[in-house]
Scaffold this motif. Structure first.
Motif, PDB file in Angstrom:
ATOM      1  N   ALA A  20       0.840  -1.220   0.000  1.00 14.88           N
ATOM      2  CA  ALA A  20       0.000   0.000   0.000  1.00 14.88           C
ATOM      3  C   ALA A  20       0.866   1.257   0.000  1.00 14.88           C
ATOM      4  O   ALA A  20       0.530   2.262  -0.624  1.00 14.88           O
ATOM      5  CB  ALA A  20      -0.922  -0.010   1.225  1.00 14.88           C
ATOM      6  N   LYS A  21       2.006   1.204   0.694  1.00 15.96           N
ATOM      7  CA  LYS A  21       2.878   2.378   0.778  1.00 15.96           C
ATOM      8  C   LYS A  21       3.869   2.471  -0.376  1.00 15.96           C
ATOM      9  O   LYS A  21       4.498   3.503  -0.574  1.00 15.96           O
ATOM     10  CB  LYS A  21       3.727   2.306   2.074  1.00 15.96           C
ATOM     11  N   GLY A  22       4.053   1.362  -1.105  1.00 15.61           N
ATOM     12  CA  GLY A  22       5.102   1.316  -2.115  1.00 15.61           C
ATOM     13  C   GLY A  22       6.461   1.344  -1.436  1.00 15.61           C
ATOM     14  O   GLY A  22       7.408   1.963  -1.904  1.00 15.61           O
ATOM     15  N   ARG A  23       6.552   0.659  -0.270  1.00 12.73           N
ATOM     16  CA  ARG A  23       7.766   0.733   0.544  1.00 12.73           C
ATOM     17  C   ARG A  23       8.664  -0.470   0.285  1.00 12.73           C
ATOM     18  O   ARG A  23       8.172  -1.597   0.203  1.00 12.73           O
ATOM     19  CB  ARG A  23       7.345   0.757   2.012  1.00 12.73           C
ATOM     20  N   PRO A  24       9.990  -0.260   0.207  1.00 17.67           N
ATOM     21  CA  PRO A  24      10.894  -1.412   0.043  1.00 17.67           C
ATOM     22  C   PRO A  24      10.754  -2.359   1.235  1.00 17.67           C
ATOM     23  O   PRO A  24      10.676  -1.903   2.379  1.00 17.67           O
ATOM     24  CB  PRO A  24      12.294  -0.778   0.040  1.00 17.67           C
TER      25      PRO A  24
ATOM     26  N   PRO B 221       3.843   1.745  10.049  1.00 16.36           N
ATOM     27  CA  PRO B 221       4.733   2.794   9.576  1.00 16.36           C
ATOM     28  C   PRO B 221       3.921   4.079   9.437  1.00 16.36           C
ATOM     29  O   PRO B 221       2.693   4.054   9.614  1.00 16.36           O
ATOM     30  CB  PRO B 221       5.161   2.292   8.200  1.00 16.36           C
ATOM     31  N   SER B 222       4.578   5.182   9.150  1.00 16.65           N
ATOM     32  CA  SER B 222       3.837   6.410   8.881  1.00 16.65           C
ATOM     33  C   SER B 222       2.935   6.184   7.660  1.00 16.65           C
ATOM     34  O   SER B 222       3.310   5.474   6.726  1.00 16.65           O
ATOM     35  CB  SER B 222       4.807   7.559   8.645  1.00 16.65           C
ATOM     36  N   ALA B 223       1.729   6.813   7.695  1.00 18.91           N
ATOM     37  CA  ALA B 223       0.697   6.501   6.688  1.00 18.91           C
ATOM     38  C   ALA B 223       0.827   7.368   5.432  1.00 18.91           C
ATOM     39  O   ALA B 223      -0.138   7.980   4.983  1.00 18.91           O
ATOM     40  CB  ALA B 223      -0.689   6.651   7.319  1.00 18.91           C
ATOM     41  N   ASN B 224       2.044   7.403   4.877  1.00 16.92           N
ATOM     42  CA  ASN B 224       2.281   8.141   3.640  1.00 16.92           C
ATOM     43  C   ASN B 224       2.758   7.179   2.566  1.00 16.92           C
ATOM     44  O   ASN B 224       3.216   6.077   2.881  1.00 16.92           O
ATOM     45  CB  ASN B 224       3.379   9.197   3.866  1.00 16.92           C
ATOM     46  N   LEU B 225       2.668   7.603   1.302  1.00 18.60           N
ATOM     47  CA  LEU B 225       3.319   6.821   0.251  1.00 18.60           C
ATOM     48  C   LEU B 225       4.817   6.945   0.486  1.00 18.60           C
ATOM     49  O   LEU B 225       5.298   7.998   0.916  1.00 18.60           O
ATOM     50  CB  LEU B 225       2.955   7.380  -1.132  1.00 18.60           C
TER      51      LEU B 225
ATOM     52  N   PRO C 223       6.438  13.146   2.524  1.00 18.11           N
ATOM     53  CA  PRO C 223       6.509  13.542   3.940  1.00 18.11           C
ATOM     54  C   PRO C 223       5.485  12.772   4.774  1.00 18.11           C
ATOM     55  O   PRO C 223       4.398  12.459   4.295  1.00 18.11           O
ATOM     56  CB  PRO C 223       6.150  15.031   3.901  1.00 18.11           C
ATOM     57  N   SER C 224       5.827  12.490   6.022  1.00 19.41           N
ATOM     58  CA  SER C 224       4.893  11.787   6.908  1.00 19.41           C
ATOM     59  C   SER C 224       3.627  12.623   7.090  1.00 19.41           C
ATOM     60  O   SER C 224       3.683  13.847   7.092  1.00 19.41           O
ATOM     61  CB  SER C 224       5.534  11.558   8.276  1.00 19.41           C
ATOM     62  N   PRO C 225       2.470  11.948   7.236  1.00 18.99           N
ATOM     63  CA  PRO C 225       1.201  12.676   7.333  1.00 18.99           C
ATOM     64  C   PRO C 225       0.925  13.189   8.744  1.00 18.99           C
ATOM     65  O   PRO C 225       0.958  12.419   9.699  1.00 18.99           O
ATOM     66  CB  PRO C 225       0.167  11.618   6.948  1.00 18.99           C
TER      67      PRO C 225
ATOM     68  N   LEU D 192       6.393  15.179  14.156  1.00 21.82           N
ATOM     69  CA  LEU D 192       7.592  14.452  13.694  1.00 21.82           C
ATOM     70  C   LEU D 192       7.502  13.047  14.273  1.00 21.82           C
ATOM     71  O   LEU D 192       6.961  12.856  15.362  1.00 21.82           O
ATOM     72  CB  LEU D 192       8.880  15.100  14.202  1.00 21.82           C
ATOM     73  N   GLU D 193       8.092  12.058  13.571  1.00 23.89           N
ATOM     74  CA  GLU D 193       8.002  10.683  14.034  1.00 23.89           C
ATOM     75  C   GLU D 193       8.784  10.477  15.340  1.00 23.89           C
ATOM     76  O   GLU D 193       9.661  11.261  15.680  1.00 23.89           O
ATOM     77  CB  GLU D 193       8.553   9.707  12.979  1.00 23.89           C
ATOM     78  N   SER D 194       8.479   9.357  16.008  1.00 22.69           N
ATOM     79  CA  SER D 194       9.063   9.064  17.326  1.00 22.69           C
ATOM     80  C   SER D 194      10.594   9.001  17.306  1.00 22.69           C
ATOM     81  O   SER D 194      11.200   8.669  16.284  1.00 22.69           O
ATOM     82  CB  SER D 194       8.522   7.712  17.818  1.00 22.69           C
TER      83      SER D 194
ATOM     84  N   ARG E 158      15.817   8.193   0.497  1.00 19.87           N
ATOM     85  CA  ARG E 158      15.479   9.581   0.234  1.00 19.87           C
ATOM     86  C   ARG E 158      14.052   9.764   0.737  1.00 19.87           C
ATOM     87  O   ARG E 158      13.169   8.977   0.473  1.00 19.87           O
ATOM     88  CB  ARG E 158      15.558   9.879  -1.268  1.00 19.87           C
ATOM     89  N   HIS E 159      13.836  10.798   1.504  1.00 16.19           N
ATOM     90  CA  HIS E 159      12.609  10.917   2.259  1.00 16.19           C
ATOM     91  C   HIS E 159      12.080  12.312   2.145  1.00 16.19           C
ATOM     92  O   HIS E 159      12.856  13.252   2.037  1.00 16.19           O
ATOM     93  CB  HIS E 159      12.961  10.718   3.742  1.00 16.19           C
ATOM     94  N   TYR E 160      10.823  12.482   2.322  1.00 20.40           N
ATOM     95  CA  TYR E 160      10.214  13.789   2.550  1.00 20.40           C
ATOM     96  C   TYR E 160      10.473  14.781   1.417  1.00 20.40           C
ATOM     97  O   TYR E 160      10.249  15.975   1.574  1.00 20.40           O
ATOM     98  CB  TYR E 160      10.748  14.445   3.850  1.00 20.40           C
TER      99      TYR E 160
HETATM  100 MG    MG Z   1       7.905   6.865   7.575  1.00 17.86          MG
END
Ligand code: MG
Ligand code: TXA
Length: 345
Positions: free
Chosen positions: A50-54, A137-141, A145-147, A174-176, A232-234
């Motif tokens: 769903a996230k397209g996450r590795p 995980p954070s609920a973003n693609l 950026p994290s939602p 910001l995440e934990s 690479r993030h955000y």
């Molecule tokens: Mg995240």
């Protein structure tokens, strides 16, 4: 849903979805999370897809009470007990050696597991009510950026998950903070609400993964201890530059760049704060809030990065926020967003 007065029937439906192996996005006190049953490898695979996450980037397992911890970890070291007592429930994730019931799909193939006990009332009620360990995980693609607001989750995941529980803004934005307690010396793998100083006050000595503090792009030998920190993030679509230096020199440099870009017909944005925003006369001026108000800058980072794409800006210049509250965590996210493109003036 109102975090202080919510209807539990919606959470019962959400709990059933989790028990059935489905996915539910929900608010936490840091950012929104995308939850699935952490002990069901199929549910974890659904999260990655769903996230397209590795799939080598492990998930955090969320619990609803401390007594749930023992079943998923091999041991709880003394330093972890101290951190749990002071920081849980709350925005702290701890990495432990995992027990056999946690599938490798959830931990990205690692022998360790990340565990968090969130304090947000809806997150807590959902996890407890569902009766499952919730990988989230954070609920973003992946890469976005994290939602921090329900709209962000809808933007990224509508139609890709079974349910989204909206409840306004996530608090911290910001995440934990992640602390690895699985080795000999505890080590901070991701900065967040709990700072290095506050962790040190609780447990004494702590290492910080050098990748976290890197001001330039970490080289290949500097391997991030949290697999997710290497991606690479955000990153907004526009080219982003962080400008470091004395306040007026920074403004002078940025104003020069804005002038130059605008004369070429480009749309340019500036990420600044309430105290400095009047230094900029042209371009899209975005303030993250006041440097003097605790947590305000941190709370607006991700929302502002998302707005950059909505506004279609081609170049972004950001000030540095090292000295303000949660400055280390804010700058870690901004440097990554800028691909470590930093100019010293
Ligand atoms: Mg995240
Ligand atoms: O605040 C938060 O932690 C949010 C909310 C939803 O709880 N969750 C979150 O999850 O930020 P995620 O997946 O976006 O980030 C998890 C980070 C990644 O960098 C991942 O590599 C790292 O935690 N991680 C997870 N398990 C790990 C492990 N066993 N060892 C090292 N790093 C781990």
């Amino acid at each position: 849903m109102d975090p202080d007065n919510f209807d539990s029937s919606e959470l019962e439906t959400a709990g059933q979805i989790l028990r059935d192996g489905g996915l539910v996005a929900f608010p936490t006190e840091t950012v929104y999370g995308l939850g699935g049953n952490a002990l069901d490898s199929k549910a974890s695979e659904k999260i990655y897809s769903a996230k397209g996450r590795p799939s080598d980037n492990p998930l955090i397992v969320h619990i609803g009470d401390i007594s749930s911890l023992d079943k998923i970890v091999r041991e709880v070291p003394e330093c972890a007990k101290k951190l749990m007592e002071k920081c849980w429930p709350g925005p702290l994730t701890l990495i432990f050696k995992k027990s056999d019931i946690v599938p490798k799909e959830t931990t990205g193939g690692l022998d360790t597991v990340a565990v968090r006990y969130p304090s947000h009332p809806i997150a807590n009620a959902l996890i407890k009510g569902s009766g499952v360990y919730v990988a989230a995980p954070s609920a973003n693609l992946s890469g976005r950026p994290s939602p921090t607001r329900a709209e962000h989750v809808i933007e990224d995941l509508d139609g890709r998950v079974d349910m989204i529980i909206g409840a306004g803004s996530a608090g911290i934005g910001l995440e934990s903070t992640i602390v690895d307690v699985s080795g000999d010396t505890p080590c901070i793998l991701r900065p967040g609400f709990f700072t290095e100083e506050s962790i040190r006050e609780i447990i004494g000595d702590v290492d910080v993964d050098p990748v976290v503090l890197a001001k330039t792009r970490p080289n290949k030998d500097m391997k991030a201890k949290a697999p997710g920190m290497k991606y690479r993030h955000y990153a907004p679509k526009g080219e982003m530059t962080i400008v470091d230096g004395e306040r007026t020199s920074v403004a002078e440099y940025i104003n020069g760049k804005v002038n130059e870009g605008m004369s070429q017909g480009k749309k340019i944005a500036i990420i600044t704060c309430d105290e400095n925003k009047d230094l900029y006369m042209q371009g899209v001026v975005m303030s993250l809030g006041s440097r003097k108000v605790s947590g305000e800058i941190a709370g607006h980072v991700f929302d502002t990065l998302r707005q950059m794409d909505e506004l279609g800006v081609q170049e972004i210049y950001a000030e540095c926020f090292d000295g303000c509250s949660l400055g280390t965590a804010v700058m870690n996210r901004l440097r990554k967003a800028a691909g470590y493109n930093v100019v010293n003036v």
